[in-house]
Design an enzyme around this catalytic site. Structure first.
Site, PDB file in Angstrom:
ATOM      1  N   ARG A  40       0.716  -1.182  -0.251  1.00 11.88           N
ATOM      2  CA  ARG A  40      -0.104  -0.076  -0.172  1.00 11.88           C
ATOM      3  C   ARG A  40       0.957   1.317  -0.104  1.00 11.88           C
ATOM      4  NH1 ARG A  40      -3.496  -2.828  -1.310  1.00 11.88           N
ATOM      5  NH2 ARG A  40      -5.719  -3.110  -0.537  1.00 11.88           N
ATOM      6  N   GLU A  52      -4.384   7.348  -4.902  1.00 15.01           N
ATOM      7  CA  GLU A  52      -4.819   6.838  -5.916  1.00 15.01           C
ATOM      8  C   GLU A  52      -6.163   7.353  -6.558  1.00 15.01           C
ATOM      9  OE1 GLU A  52      -4.204   2.579  -5.459  1.00 15.01           O
ATOM     10  OE2 GLU A  52      -2.187   2.755  -4.567  1.00 15.01           O
ATOM     11  N   HIS A  92      -1.698   0.413  -9.877  1.00 19.37           N
ATOM     12  CA  HIS A  92      -2.494  -0.668  -8.979  1.00 19.37           C
ATOM     13  C   HIS A  92      -3.016  -2.193  -9.609  1.00 19.37           C
ATOM     14  CE1 HIS A  92      -4.262  -1.096  -4.484  1.00 19.37           C
ATOM     15  NE2 HIS A  92      -3.830  -2.101  -5.066  1.00 19.37           N
TER      16      HIS A  92
HETATM   17  P1  NAP Z   1      -0.432 -11.673   4.885  1.00 23.01           P
HETATM   18  O1  NAP Z   1      -0.392 -12.721   4.673  1.00 23.01           O
HETATM   19  O2  NAP Z   1      -1.469 -10.916   6.367  1.00 23.01           O
HETATM   20  O3  NAP Z   1       1.025 -11.072   5.195  1.00 23.01           O
HETATM   21  C1  NAP Z   1       1.370 -10.018   5.833  1.00 23.01           C
HETATM   22  C2  NAP Z   1       2.655  -9.988   6.710  1.00 23.01           C
HETATM   23  O4  NAP Z   1       3.115  -8.862   7.114  1.00 23.01           O
HETATM   24  C3  NAP Z   1       2.518 -11.093   7.782  1.00 23.01           C
HETATM   25  O5  NAP Z   1       3.488 -12.040   7.725  1.00 23.01           O
HETATM   26  C4  NAP Z   1       2.847 -10.144   9.090  1.00 23.01           C
HETATM   27  O6  NAP Z   1       3.283 -10.986   9.987  1.00 23.01           O
HETATM   28  C5  NAP Z   1       3.369  -8.950   8.365  1.00 23.01           C
HETATM   29  N1  NAP Z   1       3.052  -7.711   9.231  1.00 23.01           N
HETATM   30  C6  NAP Z   1       2.125  -7.417   9.545  1.00 23.01           C
HETATM   31  N2  NAP Z   1       2.178  -6.085  10.228  1.00 23.01           N
HETATM   32  C7  NAP Z   1       3.672  -5.962  10.356  1.00 23.01           C
HETATM   33  C8  NAP Z   1       4.338  -5.077  10.929  1.00 23.01           C
HETATM   34  N3  NAP Z   1       4.027  -3.995  11.696  1.00 23.01           N
HETATM   35  N4  NAP Z   1       5.907  -5.344  11.223  1.00 23.01           N
HETATM   36  C9  NAP Z   1       6.393  -6.179  10.507  1.00 23.01           C
HETATM   37  N5  NAP Z   1       5.525  -7.410   9.822  1.00 23.01           N
HETATM   38  C10 NAP Z   1       4.356  -7.059   9.838  1.00 23.01           C
HETATM   39  O7  NAP Z   1      -1.069 -10.521   3.757  1.00 23.01           O
HETATM   40  P2  NAP Z   1      -0.742 -10.853   2.307  1.00 23.01           P
HETATM   41  O8  NAP Z   1      -1.907 -11.670   1.587  1.00 23.01           O
HETATM   42  O9  NAP Z   1       0.678 -11.264   1.796  1.00 23.01           O
HETATM   43  O10 NAP Z   1      -1.073  -9.265   1.673  1.00 23.01           O
HETATM   44  C11 NAP Z   1      -0.234  -8.207   2.107  1.00 23.01           C
HETATM   45  C12 NAP Z   1      -0.700  -6.826   1.728  1.00 23.01           C
HETATM   46  O11 NAP Z   1      -0.502  -6.770   0.398  1.00 23.01           O
HETATM   47  C13 NAP Z   1      -2.233  -6.687   1.672  1.00 23.01           C
HETATM   48  O12 NAP Z   1      -2.680  -6.241   2.985  1.00 23.01           O
HETATM   49  C14 NAP Z   1      -2.516  -5.639   0.746  1.00 23.01           C
HETATM   50  O13 NAP Z   1      -2.236  -4.491   1.446  1.00 23.01           O
HETATM   51  C15 NAP Z   1      -1.390  -5.753  -0.094  1.00 23.01           C
HETATM   52  N6  NAP Z   1      -1.783  -6.088  -1.428  1.00 23.01           N
HETATM   53  C16 NAP Z   1      -1.598  -5.534  -2.645  1.00 23.01           C
HETATM   54  C17 NAP Z   1      -2.216  -5.838  -3.748  1.00 23.01           C
HETATM   55  C18 NAP Z   1      -1.905  -4.914  -4.990  1.00 23.01           C
HETATM   56  O14 NAP Z   1      -2.665  -5.189  -5.849  1.00 23.01           O
HETATM   57  N7  NAP Z   1      -0.969  -4.121  -5.119  1.00 23.01           N
HETATM   58  C19 NAP Z   1      -2.778  -6.966  -4.166  1.00 23.01           C
HETATM   59  C20 NAP Z   1      -2.854  -7.839  -2.846  1.00 23.01           C
HETATM   60  C21 NAP Z   1      -2.577  -7.360  -1.620  1.00 23.01           C
HETATM   61  P3  NAP Z   1       2.647 -12.301  10.760  1.00 23.01           P
HETATM   62  O15 NAP Z   1       2.727 -13.421  10.007  1.00 23.01           O
HETATM   63  O16 NAP Z   1       3.493 -12.167  12.064  1.00 23.01           O
HETATM   64  O17 NAP Z   1       1.129 -11.963  11.196  1.00 23.01           O
END
Ligand code: NAP
Length: 326
Positions: free
Chosen positions: A237, A266, A285
Site C-alpha cells: 500500500r 490513487e 495498482h
Molecule cells: P498476509 O499474509 O497477512 O501478510 C502480511 C505479513 O506482514 C504477515 O506476515 C505479517 O506478520 C506481517 N506484518 C504485519 N504487520 C507487520 C508489522 N507491523 N511489522 C512487520 N511485519 C508485519 O497478507 P498478504 O496476503 O501477503 O497481503 C499483504 C498486503 O499486500 C495486503 O494487506 C495488501 O495491502 C497488499 N496487496 C496489494 C495488492 C496490489 O494490488 N498491489 C494485492 C494484494 C495485496 P505475521 O505473519 O507475524 O502476522
C-alpha cells in the site's frame, strides 16, 4: 424476508445472477463516490455490502443500520474500521490466497523491470533513439544471485521470496512481525531487524499490510540506510511509504530505482513526478489485475457474502463479531 445486498464494485454478470437467486441486489457497478444519494438510500436497507477501495467510515455505517456483513473484493482491509465493525456485530470478509501468486508475479515484474530498466529502454526504442549498440550508460543490474529483502513475509511476501530463491538463486532476508521457521527451512531465508535488512539487501520489497503500525514505515531515515545501488519495490500500500521521502531519495541518488504498484493517493495525481522519472517503474495498482484472479476474487467475495447472510461461517472472515451468527 429476502435480504438486501448493495454492490459497489463491478462483478461478473453470472456471479451477480447467483446472488440474485437468493437476495435482492442493488448493483451500482463500479461506484467511486460513496456519498452518492442513491447509494446512501440503498444502504439504509442493506444487510450486505460488496465492494472494495473506498474507505468505509463509521458515518457510512450509521447510514446502514441493518448491515450484517461486508465482503471486500480485496485481501487488504485498510479501508475498513475493523474494530468498529466487530463492535457493531458486522462480519468483515476478504479474499486472501486467490490473489497471492498473481500479486507475487507483479512484485517480481517490478523487480525485473527496474533492475533491467525495461520500461526506460522500451521508451528509448519508441522514441527512435536506438541508433547504435548500447554502452554502459544503459546497462542494468543482475537479479539472479542478489539479495532480496522482504519487508513482510506473509502470503504474498513468501510467494515473492519463493520466486527469488528458487527461480533466481537469490539470498532471502526478511523482516516480519513473527519468525517464519518453515520459510527459513524451505528457502534458507534469514530474519533481520528492519534496519539491518535495509543496509544489506540489493532489492527491498514491501508486502506488509497498511495499519497504524506500518503507516510511513519507510521514510527518509530508512532510505538513508539503503545503499545507492538498492532497488526499492512497493506492492503493498502506498501509505506504508513516505512518498515525498522516496522521491527525494530517488532524485538524490540515495537509491538506484523504484518499482511501484501503489501510491499514497490513487489514482496518482497528475502532478506526481514519479511516472516521469527514468529510474521509476510505476504501475496503476495492478497487483491482482488479471482476468483469472479478478474472477476468483469476485467468486470468493460472492461466496463470503452469501454464507455470512445465511448465518454460516464465510470462507475468509477477517473479524469474529460476537453477534454475527447469533
Ligand atoms: P498476509 O499474509 O497477512 O501478510 C502480511 C505479513 O506482514 C504477515 O506476515 C505479517 O506478520 C506481517 N506484518 C504485519 N504487520 C507487520 C508489522 N507491523 N511489522 C512487520 N511485519 C508485519 O497478507 P498478504 O496476503 O501477503 O497481503 C499483504 C498486503 O499486500 C495486503 O494487506 C495488501 O495491502 C497488499 N496487496 C496489494 C495488492 C496490489 O494490488 N498491489 C494485492 C494484494 C495485496 P505475521 O505473519 O507475524 O502476522
Amino acid at each position: 424476508m429476502t435480504k438486501r445486498i448493495v454492490v459497489y464494485r463491478r462483478l461478473p454478470e453470472d456471479l451477480l445472477a447467483q446472488l440474485k437467486r437468493d437476495f435482492h441486489v442493488d448493483d451500482f457497478g463500479h461506484l467511486e463516490d460513496l456519498d452518492d444519494p442513491t447509494f446512501r438510500a440503498a444502504l439504509a436497507e442493506a444487510h450486505g455490502l460488496v465492494g472494495a477501495g473506498q474507505p468505509i467510515t463509521p458515518a457510512l455505517l450509521d447510514a446502514a443500520p441493518q448491515l450484517e456483513a461486508i465482503s471486500s473484493v480485496s485481501v487488504g482491509v485498510d479501508a475498513y474500521p475493523v474494530e468498529e465493525l466487530t463492535r457493531r456485530g458486522i462480519q468483515l470478509c476478504n479474499t486472501p490466497d486467490v490473489l497471492t501468486e498473481t500479486t507475487a508475479d507483479t512484485g517480481f515484474l517490478l523487480i525485473m523491470a527496474t533492475a533491467r530498466r525495461a520500461v526506460e529502454l522500451a521508451d528509448f526504442i519508441r522514441r527512435g533513439d536506438w541508433q547504435a549498440s548500447l554502452g554502459e550508460m544503459h546497462f542494468g543490474s543482475d537479479v539472479h544471485g542478489k539479495t532480496l529483502g522482504m519487508i513482510g513475509m506473509g502470503r504474498i511476501g513468501a510467494a515473492i521470496a519463493r520466486r527469488g530463491a528458487l527461480g533466481f538463486g537469490m539470498r532471502i532476508l526478511y523482516s516480519n512481525a513473527s519468525p517464519k521457521p518453515a520459510l527459513e527451512e524451505e528457502l534458507g531465508a534469514q530474519r533481520r531487524e528492519l534496519d539491518a535488512l535495509l543496509g544489506e539487501a540489493d532489492f527491498v520489497c514491501v508486502t506488509v499490510p497498511l495499519s497504524a503500525e506500518t503507516e510511513r514505515l519507510i521514510g527518509a531515515r530508512e532510505f538513508a540506510l539503503m545503499r545507492p545501488s538498492t532497488i526499492f519495490v512497493n506492492i503493498a500500500r502506498g501509505k506504508v511509504v513516505d512518498e515525498a521521502a522516496l522521491i527525494e531519495a530517488l532524485e538524490a541518488g540515495r537509491i538506484r530505482a523504484a518499482g511501484l504498484d501503489v501510491f499514497e493517493r490513487e489514482p496518482l495525481p497528475a502532478d506526481s513526478p514519479l511516472p516521469h522519472m527514468a529510474n521509476v517503474v510505476a504501475l496503476p495498482h495492478i497487483g491482482s489485475a488479471t482476468h483469472e484472479t479478478r474472477r476468483a476474487m469476485s467468486q470468493r467475495a460472492v461466496d463470503n457474502i452469501r454464507l455470512s447472510l445465511s448465518g454460516e461461517r464465510p470462507l475468509s472472515p477477517v473479524n469474529e463479531p460476537a453477534t454475527a451468527r447469533a
